[in-house]
Design an enzyme around this catalytic site. Structure first.
Site, PDB file in Angstrom:
ATOM      1  N   ASP A  12      39.907 -48.451  22.328  1.00 38.91           N
ATOM      2  CA  ASP A  12      38.598 -48.208  22.948  1.00 38.91           C
ATOM      3  C   ASP A  12      38.664 -47.819  24.415  1.00 38.91           C
ATOM      4  OD1 ASP A  12      39.055 -50.760  24.225  1.00 38.91           O
ATOM      5  OD2 ASP A  12      38.194 -51.738  22.465  1.00 38.91           O
TER       6      ASP A  12
ATOM      7  N   HIS B 213      48.532 -48.221  20.323  1.00 38.56           N
ATOM      8  CA  HIS B 213      47.944 -47.490  19.199  1.00 38.56           C
ATOM      9  C   HIS B 213      47.141 -46.269  19.636  1.00 38.56           C
ATOM     10  CE1 HIS B 213      48.190 -51.276  16.413  1.00 38.56           C
ATOM     11  NE2 HIS B 213      49.350 -50.679  16.581  1.00 38.56           N
TER      12      HIS B 213
ATOM     13  N   CYS C 141      41.870 -22.524  17.276  1.00 38.79           N
ATOM     14  CA  CYS C 141      42.692 -21.982  16.181  1.00 38.79           C
ATOM     15  C   CYS C 141      42.150 -22.283  14.794  1.00 38.79           C
ATOM     16  CB  CYS C 141      44.127 -22.485  16.300  1.00 38.79           C
ATOM     17  SG  CYS C 141      44.331 -24.236  15.890  1.00 38.79           S
TER      18      CYS C 141
ATOM     19  N   THR D 287      45.461 -61.047  15.347  1.00 37.06           N
ATOM     20  CA  THR D 287      46.127 -61.794  14.278  1.00 37.06           C
ATOM     21  C   THR D 287      47.640 -61.630  14.352  1.00 37.06           C
ATOM     22  OG1 THR D 287      45.779 -59.901  12.799  1.00 37.06           O
ATOM     23  CG2 THR D 287      44.174 -61.708  12.686  1.00 37.06           C
TER      24      THR D 287
ATOM     25  N   ASN E 180      42.136 -67.455  20.742  1.00 37.17           N
ATOM     26  CA  ASN E 180      41.719 -66.916  19.443  1.00 37.17           C
ATOM     27  C   ASN E 180      40.912 -67.994  18.715  1.00 37.17           C
ATOM     28  OD1 ASN E 180      41.559 -65.610  16.902  1.00 37.17           O
ATOM     29  ND2 ASN E 180      43.549 -64.645  17.234  1.00 37.17           N
ATOM     30  N   PRO E 181      39.736 -67.645  18.182  1.00 39.69           N
ATOM     31  CA  PRO E 181      38.967 -68.655  17.444  1.00 39.69           C
ATOM     32  C   PRO E 181      39.670 -69.143  16.183  1.00 39.69           C
ATOM     33  CG  PRO E 181      37.569 -66.797  18.041  1.00 39.69           C
ATOM     34  CD  PRO E 181      38.986 -66.383  18.313  1.00 39.69           C
TER      35      PRO E 181
END
Length: 261
Positions: A116, A131, A163, A203, A227-228
């Site tokens: 993002d 990524h 193109c 994760t 992390n929850p």
């Protein structure tokens, strides 16, 4: 303890680690951007909760490099859902705090799986986008590159105006190799080592995301997870804060900033 009900002793212990650290690695996943309104990847359009897509493909197949080549309209249908969410939102307080920590501790790095672009928006400079970034699209033939301002406005699949070949986002699809520049930065910085590794909102199912935490643990370097829920690295960390990223980072920043005042 979840969300605002944070364990004070753990927050104090992690804040103390921040105060003494000189090289920090923050590893971030989809949970980092959840407070920006982006769903985690297990929730984007229900894609990862369902067995198959509308076309009968597992999502890992629909969002693969091979599918982009053979049936680009299918691949782009799901790329566009993710891209629209990224372009239509903005960074949150958690991103701002990581940028502020980098200003206070210059050898702070962010290794992010997110596409993002929010870390850079918030002011972080030392970011490894392992990524890629969904805001940029490139031609699969002539390498023409453009910035996407509105995924909703794209024809599916979008074609290169120069193109006529299919465009693609500069992100890693399933079955593709990681971008060389990001990989080189990842390898360079992990070789130098860190004295604190913090995993946030992921994760950690990819080996290259879990590896810095596991290696730090094996070397006796402090490790933290925000992390929850549970992850692949939960058993390797010294401190766990079961909370949304922005909430935990705000609590840590308050203690860290107070110690430097």
């Amino acid at each position: 303890m979840l969300q605002d009900d944070l364990p004070a002793a753990t927050v104090d212990a992690v804040a103390a680690l921040l105060q003494t650290a000189r090289r920090i690695l923050f590893i971030t996943g989809a949970g980092m951007s959840a407070d920006s309104g982006l769903p985690t990847y297990r929730g984007i359009g229900g894609l990862y909760e369902r067995k198959d897509t509308d076309e009968g493909f597992p999502i890992e197949v629909a969002l693969s490099g091979r599918m982009l080549q053979s049936r680009p309209e299918v691949c782009w249908k799901y790329i566009a859902q993710i891209g629209a969410a990224c372009v239509g939102a903005r960074h949150n307080r958690g991103h701002e705090i990581l940028a502020a920590i980098e200003r206070a501790i210059p050898d702070t790095w962010v290794l992010t799986q997110n596409v993002d672009g929010f870390h850079r928006d918030a002011g972080s400079r030392q970011v490894i986008e392992i990524h890629g970034n969904a805001r940029s699209i490139v031609c699969t033939r002539c390498s023409r590159r453009d910035t996407v301002s509105d995924y909703h406005a794209l024809a599916l699949p979008p074609m290169c105006p120069a193109c006529g070949h299919v465009l693609r986002p500069e992100v890693v699809l399933f079955g593709e190799i990681l971008p060389p520049e990001a990989t080189e930065a990842y390898e360079r910085e992990t070789r130098l080592g860190f004295d604190l590794v913090v995993s946030i909102g992921t994760t950690s199912v990819f080996p290259y995301i879990a590896a810095p935490v596991i290696e730090a643990h094996e070397q006796g370097i402090p490790t933290v997870e925000i992390n929850p829920g549970d992850s692949e690295v939960s058993r390797f960390v010294d401190h766990r804060i079961r909370s949304r990223a922005a909430v935990a980072l705000q609590a840590l920043w308050q203690r860290f900033a107070a110690s430097r005042a």
